[in-house]
Motif scaffolding. Structure first.
Motif, PDB file in Angstrom:
ATOM      1  N   GLU A 184       0.175  -6.427   5.805  1.00 38.56           N
ATOM      2  CA  GLU A 184      -0.078  -6.224   4.386  1.00 38.56           C
ATOM      3  C   GLU A 184       0.788  -7.095   3.489  1.00 38.56           C
ATOM      4  O   GLU A 184       0.391  -7.387   2.352  1.00 38.56           O
ATOM      5  CB  GLU A 184       0.140  -4.749   4.035  1.00 38.56           C
ATOM      6  CG  GLU A 184      -0.818  -3.825   4.759  1.00 38.56           C
ATOM      7  CD  GLU A 184      -0.556  -2.360   4.471  1.00 38.56           C
ATOM      8  OE1 GLU A 184       0.347  -2.074   3.646  1.00 38.56           O
ATOM      9  OE2 GLU A 184      -1.238  -1.507   5.041  1.00 38.56           O
ATOM     10  N   SER A 186       1.345  -2.932  15.018  1.00 36.65           N
ATOM     11  CA  SER A 186       1.636  -1.903  14.021  1.00 36.65           C
ATOM     12  C   SER A 186       2.428  -2.428  12.834  1.00 36.65           C
ATOM     13  O   SER A 186       2.734  -1.674  11.908  1.00 36.65           O
ATOM     14  CB  SER A 186       2.406  -0.758  14.677  1.00 36.65           C
ATOM     15  OG  SER A 186       3.525  -1.255  15.367  1.00 36.65           O
ATOM     16  N   THR A 187       2.771  -3.708  12.826  1.00 33.35           N
ATOM     17  CA  THR A 187       3.565  -4.278  11.732  1.00 33.35           C
ATOM     18  C   THR A 187       2.756  -4.319  10.439  1.00 33.35           C
ATOM     19  O   THR A 187       1.686  -4.916  10.377  1.00 33.35           O
ATOM     20  CB  THR A 187       4.027  -5.707  12.079  1.00 33.35           C
ATOM     21  OG1 THR A 187       4.785  -5.668  13.292  1.00 33.35           O
ATOM     22  CG2 THR A 187       4.883  -6.286  10.963  1.00 33.35           C
ATOM     23  N   LEU A 188       3.296  -3.712   9.391  1.00 31.48           N
ATOM     24  CA  LEU A 188       2.651  -3.730   8.079  1.00 31.48           C
ATOM     25  C   LEU A 188       3.254  -4.790   7.161  1.00 31.48           C
ATOM     26  O   LEU A 188       2.579  -5.306   6.272  1.00 31.48           O
ATOM     27  CB  LEU A 188       2.765  -2.362   7.404  1.00 31.48           C
ATOM     28  CG  LEU A 188       2.117  -1.183   8.130  1.00 31.48           C
ATOM     29  CD1 LEU A 188       2.366   0.106   7.365  1.00 31.48           C
ATOM     30  CD2 LEU A 188       0.634  -1.418   8.324  1.00 31.48           C
ATOM     31  N   ASP A 205       1.486   3.449  13.348  1.00 32.35           N
ATOM     32  CA  ASP A 205       1.823   2.923  12.036  1.00 32.35           C
ATOM     33  C   ASP A 205       3.324   2.933  11.761  1.00 32.35           C
ATOM     34  O   ASP A 205       3.786   2.261  10.852  1.00 32.35           O
ATOM     35  CB  ASP A 205       1.105   3.722  10.940  1.00 32.35           C
ATOM     36  CG  ASP A 205      -0.339   3.289  10.787  1.00 32.35           C
ATOM     37  OD1 ASP A 205      -0.684   2.220  11.304  1.00 32.35           O
ATOM     38  OD2 ASP A 205      -1.102   4.030  10.154  1.00 32.35           O
ATOM     39  N   GLY A 263      -3.591  -6.427  10.709  1.00 35.67           N
ATOM     40  CA  GLY A 263      -3.317  -5.366   9.742  1.00 35.67           C
ATOM     41  C   GLY A 263      -2.137  -5.626   8.831  1.00 35.67           C
ATOM     42  O   GLY A 263      -1.758  -4.758   8.034  1.00 35.67           O
ATOM     43  N   PHE A 273       2.796   2.404   3.123  1.00 36.29           N
ATOM     44  CA  PHE A 273       4.001   1.672   3.509  1.00 36.29           C
ATOM     45  C   PHE A 273       5.194   2.129   2.692  1.00 36.29           C
ATOM     46  O   PHE A 273       6.300   2.297   3.205  1.00 36.29           O
ATOM     47  CB  PHE A 273       3.804   0.167   3.351  1.00 36.29           C
ATOM     48  CG  PHE A 273       5.055  -0.600   3.658  1.00 36.29           C
ATOM     49  CD1 PHE A 273       5.482  -0.731   4.964  1.00 36.29           C
ATOM     50  CD2 PHE A 273       5.828  -1.128   2.652  1.00 36.29           C
ATOM     51  CE1 PHE A 273       6.651  -1.392   5.263  1.00 36.29           C
ATOM     52  CE2 PHE A 273       6.999  -1.799   2.944  1.00 36.29           C
ATOM     53  CZ  PHE A 273       7.406  -1.931   4.252  1.00 36.29           C
ATOM     54  N   LYS A 329       0.827  -1.192   0.000  1.00 34.01           N
ATOM     55  CA  LYS A 329       0.000   0.000   0.000  1.00 34.01           C
ATOM     56  C   LYS A 329       0.868   1.252   0.000  1.00 34.01           C
ATOM     57  O   LYS A 329       2.013   1.245   0.440  1.00 34.01           O
ATOM     58  CB  LYS A 329      -0.924  -0.008   1.218  1.00 34.01           C
ATOM     59  CG  LYS A 329      -1.983  -1.095   1.131  1.00 34.01           C
ATOM     60  CD  LYS A 329      -2.969  -0.965   2.278  1.00 34.01           C
ATOM     61  CE  LYS A 329      -4.065  -2.012   2.162  1.00 34.01           C
ATOM     62  NZ  LYS A 329      -5.019  -1.914   3.268  1.00 34.01           N
TER      63      LYS A 329
END
Length: 260
Positions: A207, A182-184, A159, A205, A6, A3
């Motif tokens: 990604e 908070s790990t993307l 984030d 959350g 990120f 996204k």
């Protein structure tokens, strides 16, 4: 595909810490080794060029094997652990980083082969590439989650969490990991070669799982995912992200997926 937020995060962090490493602490790079008011006495530090903060640069004159990196030194915040600061420090057995430190630069603890336990506070939003690579005795890794600290933080700060490539590669005794909410993304080869890693917890959350992030984790049998099966299927997965694993069960909130 990751996204947009990120990608912007990666760029911002990279630019931020490139600038910090190259200039902000350059003027006073003398390795001040006076005792800190908190944390392990004898560690070495550098004062930032604006005189407002410190960076921890290494073991200095410290003699203990249990290292505590403080949130403050001489009344000013410690915000960074320098690139390669404790590289191949074979005497260290435990590491506690106090809440307030913001970043662990690349290679900071690489090759600390006797390091058994690490506690990373929620305030750390950046762990550089290969920061703990070849910490072959590491068995306990605690990454404090924002949900487990009393102080309320805004959504933007939640984030800002980036653990870079190969950060915990070849930590062969590490058995379980809980990634913070908070790990993307789990970056490329983050846990590659962690041959004892049996259980991983990932947030809803998430990604992306990048290339080889759990490659060579031959003991991995359980992934606990905070979201649904549908959310799991939508996660971007890089090539060989779970190479050399067999029969991993992904336990979601509404069912289980098996990875063969």
């Amino acid at each position: 595909m990751f996204k947009k937020r990120f990608l912007l995060l990666v760029l911002a962090v990279a630019l931020c810490f490139a600038a910090v490493s190259c200039s902000a602490f350059a003027a006073d790079g003398t390795g001040d080794q006076a005792n800190a008011s908190e944390g392990t006495p004898g560690l070495s530090y550098k004062l930032s060029s604006d005189g407002e903060s410190y960076m921890c640069t290494g073991i200095g004159n410290a003699t203990t094997t249990d290292i505590v990196i403080p949130a403050t030194y001489k009344g000013k915040p410690v915000i960074l652990i320098d690139n390669g600061a404790f590289y191949n420090c074979v005497t260290m057995t435990s590491l506690t980083i106090q809440e307030g430190v913001q970043a662990i630069q690349p290679y900071a603890f690489r090759g600390c082969v006797r390091l058994e336990s690490v506690t990373i506070p929620d305030s750390v939003f950046y762990v550089g590439n290969r920061a703990f690579e070849y910490c072959s005795s590491l068995t306990t890794l605690t990454i404090v989650d924002v949900e487990n600290v009393e102080e309320e933080k805004d959504e933007e700060q939640k984030d800002l969490k980036l653990i870079e490539e190969s950060a915990f590669k070849h930590c062969a005794k590490l058995t379980s990991v809980v990634m913070p909410a908070s790990t993307l993304i789990v970056s490329r080869r983050t846990f590659d070669g962690c041959t004892s890693l049996a259980e991983v917890t990932l947030p809803a959350g998430l990604e992306a799982l990048a290339e080889g992030c759990f490659g060579g984790c031959t003991a991995l049998k359980t992934i606990r995912f905070g979201g649904t099966v549908e959310q799991w299927e939508k996660i971007a997965k890089g090539g060989l992200w779970a190479a050399d694993t067999v029969g991993v069960s992904v336990i979601c909130s509404d069912g289980t997926v098996t990875i063969n």
